[in-house]
Design an enzyme around this catalytic site. Sequence first.
Site, PDB file in Angstrom:
ATOM      1  N   HIS A  11       0.517  -6.946   8.001  1.00 53.64           N
ATOM      2  CA  HIS A  11       0.643  -5.637   8.240  1.00 53.64           C
ATOM      3  C   HIS A  11      -0.433  -4.947   8.396  1.00 53.64           C
ATOM      4  O   HIS A  11      -0.769  -3.296   8.905  1.00 53.64           O
ATOM      5  CB  HIS A  11       1.166  -5.266   6.514  1.00 53.64           C
ATOM      6  CG  HIS A  11       0.611  -3.665   5.942  1.00 53.64           C
ATOM      7  ND1 HIS A  11       2.398  -3.298   6.306  1.00 53.64           N
ATOM      8  CD2 HIS A  11       0.435  -2.963   5.021  1.00 53.64           C
ATOM      9  CE1 HIS A  11       2.428  -2.131   5.890  1.00 53.64           C
ATOM     10  NE2 HIS A  11       1.485  -1.851   5.124  1.00 53.64           N
ATOM     11  N   ASP A  56      -2.069  -2.382  -4.423  1.00 57.23           N
ATOM     12  CA  ASP A  56      -1.326  -0.971  -3.227  1.00 57.23           C
ATOM     13  C   ASP A  56      -2.200  -0.180  -3.087  1.00 57.23           C
ATOM     14  O   ASP A  56      -2.863   0.432  -4.173  1.00 57.23           O
ATOM     15  CB  ASP A  56      -0.280  -0.246  -3.322  1.00 57.23           C
ATOM     16  CG  ASP A  56       0.696   0.554  -2.548  1.00 57.23           C
ATOM     17  OD1 ASP A  56       0.862  -0.250  -2.007  1.00 57.23           O
ATOM     18  OD2 ASP A  56       1.636   1.377  -3.275  1.00 57.23           O
TER      19      ASP A  56
END
Length: 301
Positions: A216, A144
């Site tokens: 994404h 992340d």
Amino acid sequence: MTTPQTAILPDGCKAGIFIEADFVSDGLKAAPAACRDSLAALARWQAEFPDAVLGLTIAFGSEAWKSFGHQNEGGELKPFRALGNGLAPATQHDLFIHIQAMRQDAVYALAQAVLAAFGSSIKVAREEHGLRLHQNRGLDGFVDGTENPQGEKIAATALIPAGRPDAGGSYVLLQNYRHDLGKWQRIGTAEQEADVGRSKADDIEFDKSVRLPDSHLGRVNLKEDGVGLKIVRRSLPYGKISGEHGLMFTAYCHTLHNIEAQLLSMFGETDGKTDRLLQHLSTAVSGAYYYAPPVERLADL
């Protein structure tokens, strides 16, 4: 010279608490003193935990911020609106308290002090505790924050620049994404990687020639006139292994435009395509915009 609030710039913190609240009746009158008391508590606990990189952001929704009368500051701020026919719900609140540090005990201690400072002037709407997982991976198994600015670019991206009346301030997005990890595991690694636009094991971004436009990365890696619309992420996974879990997505930026552009793209408002993660992993259950004034203004609302 203005000073940014202390939860904005430090990267890689291990623990965080995210609190949204609303002022009750005439509770806004107590906000200036509560903010000063919170800053004093921050200083005390920073001294107690000198190596914890303990930071605090206190930010306001548009209606609350307007009540302080600072017309030339935080001028882009507005209430969050629902996007994608309800895929991104609007759950705007008056107050956002974001605390992060390298130690969970430091975060918890400061959160207790800040909530005590605001006392009965607010009603807490949601409180979540986040933690950074091994190798900075999310619950989805992917690294992340790979796209986060680094070094001097963090401040340039997150903070309103010098020369403005609100220099040192920052616009904030908070969204709670609930994950369905069972569904995510059933689709397998290859489709997960297609959804994200990046390899899972070694965190390598797929070339645009093979990356899906509704992945994404395809939705949020945006440019205008050749310039990337960057934001600074301070998100953390949250929740219970046996219960609700997901991501507290927290973004700071010098302009609300960059944040909103990514959301419009993710939720199909630009071209009708929605982020594949919304199909296979994540459900947005909250959404709110806030303005985090610099420390000097927070101490003198």
